[in-house]
Design a protein around this motif. Structure first.
Motif, mmCIF file in Angstrom:
data_model
loop_
_atom_site.group_PDB
_atom_site.id
_atom_site.type_symbol
_atom_site.label_atom_id
_atom_site.label_comp_id
_atom_site.label_asym_id
_atom_site.label_seq_id
_atom_site.Cartn_x
_atom_site.Cartn_y
_atom_site.Cartn_z
ATOM 1 N N ALA A 104 0.849 -1.207 0.101
ATOM 2 C CA ALA A 104 -0.069 -0.019 -0.049
ATOM 3 C C ALA A 104 0.895 1.241 0.045
ATOM 4 N N GLU A 105 1.784 1.330 0.896
ATOM 5 C CA GLU A 105 2.661 2.456 1.003
ATOM 6 C C GLU A 105 3.530 2.618 -0.596
ATOM 7 N N GLU A 106 3.843 1.372 -1.116
ATOM 8 C CA GLU A 106 4.578 1.660 -2.493
ATOM 9 C C GLU A 106 3.625 2.199 -3.460
ATOM 10 N N LEU A 107 2.065 1.878 -3.282
ATOM 11 C CA LEU A 107 1.079 2.350 -4.117
ATOM 12 C C LEU A 107 1.088 3.965 -3.941
ATOM 13 N N ILE A 108 1.087 4.224 -2.860
ATOM 14 C CA ILE A 108 1.146 5.643 -2.379
ATOM 15 C C ILE A 108 2.143 6.610 -3.068
ATOM 16 N N GLU A 109 3.547 5.816 -2.840
ATOM 17 C CA GLU A 109 4.624 6.626 -3.431
ATOM 18 C C GLU A 109 4.302 6.591 -4.968
ATOM 19 N N LYS A 110 4.182 5.872 -5.605
ATOM 20 C CA LYS A 110 3.732 5.771 -7.124
ATOM 21 C C LYS A 110 2.776 6.816 -7.360
ATOM 22 N N LYS A 111 1.659 6.791 -6.535
ATOM 23 C CA LYS A 111 0.525 7.997 -6.714
ATOM 24 C C LYS A 111 1.064 9.411 -6.616
ATOM 25 N N THR A 112 2.098 9.631 -5.580
ATOM 26 C CA THR A 112 2.745 10.877 -5.298
ATOM 27 C C THR A 112 3.612 11.118 -6.517
ATOM 28 N N ARG A 113 4.219 10.230 -7.189
ATOM 29 C CA ARG A 113 5.305 10.680 -8.221
ATOM 30 C C ARG A 113 4.324 11.150 -9.591
ATOM 31 N N GLU A 114 3.174 10.425 -9.550
ATOM 32 C CA GLU A 114 2.338 10.897 -10.550
ATOM 33 C C GLU A 114 1.443 12.037 -10.611
ATOM 34 N N GLY A 115 1.646 12.426 -9.313
ATOM 35 C CA GLY A 115 0.930 14.025 -8.757
ATOM 36 C C GLY A 115 -0.324 14.159 -8.651
ATOM 37 N N LEU A 116 -0.611 12.879 -7.956
ATOM 38 C CA LEU A 116 -2.045 12.740 -7.074
ATOM 39 C C LEU A 116 -2.258 13.746 -6.108
ATOM 40 N N ALA A 117 -3.445 14.709 -6.111
ATOM 41 C CA ALA A 117 -3.444 15.429 -5.008
ATOM 42 C C ALA A 117 -3.283 15.146 -3.568
ATOM 43 N N GLU A 118 -2.719 16.123 -3.051
ATOM 44 C CA GLU A 118 -2.049 15.729 -1.713
ATOM 45 C C GLU A 118 -3.202 15.320 -0.529
ATOM 46 N N PRO A 119 -4.295 16.070 -0.820
ATOM 47 C CA PRO A 119 -5.755 15.551 0.204
ATOM 48 C C PRO A 119 -6.090 14.215 0.037
ATOM 49 N N THR A 120 -5.841 13.746 -1.330
ATOM 50 C CA THR A 120 -5.999 12.151 -1.790
ATOM 51 C C THR A 120 -5.164 11.319 -1.148
ATOM 52 N N LEU A 121 -4.073 11.925 -1.277
ATOM 53 C CA LEU A 121 -2.796 10.994 -0.692
ATOM 54 C C LEU A 121 -2.867 10.856 0.743
ATOM 55 N N GLU A 122 -3.502 12.010 1.527
ATOM 56 C CA GLU A 122 -3.475 11.777 2.781
ATOM 57 C C GLU A 122 -4.549 10.974 3.179
ATOM 58 N N LYS A 123 -5.559 10.950 2.530
ATOM 59 C CA LYS A 123 -6.914 9.922 2.700
ATOM 60 C C LYS A 123 -6.298 8.549 2.478
ATOM 61 N N MET A 124 -5.352 8.289 1.530
ATOM 62 C CA MET A 124 -4.949 6.899 1.343
ATOM 63 C C MET A 124 -4.101 6.342 2.255
ATOM 64 N N ARG A 125 -3.329 7.368 3.009
ATOM 65 C CA ARG A 125 -2.443 7.160 4.260
ATOM 66 C C ARG A 125 -3.250 6.940 5.678
ATOM 67 N N TRP A 126 -4.386 7.469 5.532
ATOM 68 C CA TRP A 126 -5.459 7.147 6.788
ATOM 69 C C TRP A 126 -5.753 5.808 6.565
ATOM 70 N N PHE A 127 -6.384 5.566 5.341
ATOM 71 C CA PHE A 127 -6.902 4.199 4.931
ATOM 72 C C PHE A 127 -5.792 2.945 5.421
ATOM 73 N N VAL A 128 -4.435 3.326 5.247
ATOM 74 C CA VAL A 128 -3.509 2.472 5.372
ATOM 75 C C VAL A 128 -3.499 2.166 6.916
ATOM 76 N N LYS A 129 -3.531 3.150 7.820
ATOM 77 C CA LYS A 129 -3.565 3.124 9.269
ATOM 78 C C LYS A 129 -4.788 2.391 9.767
ATOM 79 N N LEU A 130 -5.842 2.574 8.950
ATOM 80 C CA LEU A 130 -7.152 1.905 9.491
ATOM 81 C C LEU A 130 -6.936 0.180 9.104
ATOM 82 N N LEU A 131 -6.260 -0.008 8.295
ATOM 83 C CA LEU A 131 -5.992 -1.572 7.734
ATOM 84 C C LEU A 131 -4.660 -1.813 8.471
ATOM 85 N N GLY A 132 -4.133 -1.165 9.398
ATOM 86 C CA GLY A 132 -2.768 -1.547 10.061
ATOM 87 C C GLY A 132 -2.816 -2.706 10.918
#
Length: 409
Positions: A104-132
């Motif tokens: 999941a973290e690797e996917l987020i890093e990929k989306k970061t490089r692709e320029g995904l909006a920061e609010p969306t990236l933050e939500k993805m990181r939050w999802f990772v914590k919920l499924l931790g």
């Protein structure tokens, strides 16, 4: 002579290591400090080798014999048991590094490089914590649909229906990425579509009655507090963009000469840059704010540090302090208010209103057309809207058609 459990238990340490043999190459090595280690002696390509099986009593006599037999079967197929053991250890390490959280973290890093909006990236990181926790540590290839459903049900039982469904969708993206990178063979999240209770569609509370909206505007005019919050509140009804886009406005995005605010695609929900025409009133608000924060990056900086914008919930908190409950009005609700009142005026092309709201339309050709074809109308509409809400704030609720005789487009 074959070993027995009694003989193993009675084996005492000596000054030097010694062996107690079983059969077919299996023996127990007894060390001076008392440890008892299982070994299997075998020959590969004429060379004598040893395979470590573990220690007694963690590995019982029966388990040691079973491991010996497995090693002999490997030898029968020209497989070196030590090589196979090393390969299994490497594969186990790979599986550990391919945990759900890691992928999941690797996917987020990929989306970061692709320029995904920061609010969306933050939500993805939050999802990772919920499924931790333990689930996040599980090898992504070994997670079953039932296992994922068990995690999602935890949120569903607490009434977090929307969160549960969003987590399923996010997990599905992680699994699909794992499949695409050859670390899993299926997407368990896809198999759970329909398994969760569907959350009711959430509508942002908004004031759409002209008289009530005028009262809200007067309350905003009287608001006293942090200047960044005060001016962000004043600007929001004029431009009616998403709260996150307004709070993250940067001075480099505002062209005062051309009266336009260009929001880069990285900040837009639909991943497409968006131009917002600025009325005279909007420019005046921004000019006042620039005298306070113009030396920094953000138009509306946080009171704690100028290197960050006001927080995500600041506007909503200000509305609560003004006496408007979360069931009456939200920061996002200004978009609904503008959409409703602009459509009710009957003066503007609905597609122009949708474009002003930065709603995506189907088809790339139509999107390009909407970018340019409605710009003159949107410029006129922006000024009409600011004049209209000024009148509402002053106590009127007329359509202002007489004062602004603009024919429908």
């Amino acid at each position: 002579m074959a070993l027995t459990d009694t003989a193993i238990r009675n084996a005492k340490p000596r000054e030097k290591p010694y062996k107690i043999t079983d059969a077919q190459g299996l023996y127990l090595l007894v060390n001076p400090k008392g440890s008892k280690l299982w070994r299997v002696k075998y020959r590969m390509d004429g060379v004598e080798r040893k395979l470590a099986l573990g220690s007694y009593p963690e590995i019982t006599l029966a388990e040691a014999r079973s491991a010996r037999d497995a090693a002999r079967r490997q030898l029968a197929h020209a497989i070196d048991p030590n090589v196979a053991k090393r390969q299994a250890r490497i594969e186990a390490s790979i599986r550990a590094n391919n945990s759900f959280a890691t992928v999941a973290e690797e996917l987020i890093e990929k989306k970061t490089r692709e320029g995904l909006a920061e609010p969306t990236l933050e939500k993805m990181r939050w999802f990772v914590k919920l499924l931790g926790g333990d689930f996040g540590k599980r090898p992504v290839a070994e997670i079953t649909p039932q296992e994922l459903l068990h995690e999602l049900r935890k949120h569903e039982r607490r009434g977090r229906l929307e969160t549960a469904n969003l987590l399923r969708a996010f997990a599905s993206r992680v699994f699909r990425y794992a499949v695409a990178t050859a670390r899993a063979e299926r997407d368990p999240g896809q198999l759970l579509i329909g398994a969760l209770t569907t959350a009711k569609v959430k509508h942002f509370p908004a004031i759409t009655d002209p008289v009530a909206f005028g009262a809200l505007l007067r309350a905003i005019e009287d608001y006293q507090g942090d200047p960044a919050v005060m001016y962000a509140l004043k600007l929001t009804p004029h431009v009616f963009q998403r709260p996150g886009e307004i709070r993250q406005m940067e001075w480099t995005e505002v062209n005062f000469q051309k009266a336009v605010w260009i929001i880069p695609e990285g900040k837009m929900k639909m991943r497409q840059s968006h131009s917002v025409p600025l009325s005279r009133q909007s420019l005046a608000i921004l000019t006042d704010m620039r005298s306070l924060s113009g030396s920094g990056r953000y138009a509306f900086p946080s009171i704690r540090t100028r290197t960050r914008p006001i927080s995500d919930n600041t506007i909503n908190a200000a509305l609560r302090r003004m006496g408007f409950s979360k069931d009456q009005m939200t920061a996002h609700g200004f978009r609904t208010s503008a959409s409703s009142l602009l459509n009710e005026s009957g003066k503007w092309n609905p597609d122009a209103i949708e474009r002003a709201l930065a709603h995506m339309v189907a088809g790339s050709v139509r999107r390009i057309y909407n970018q340019s074809a409605y710009w003159p109308e949107r410029v006129e509409m922006a000024q009409w809207w600011s004049d209209y809400i000024d009148e509402l704030r002053e106590g009127g609720n007329r359509c202002m058609a007489a004062r602004h005789p603009l024919s429908p487009k």
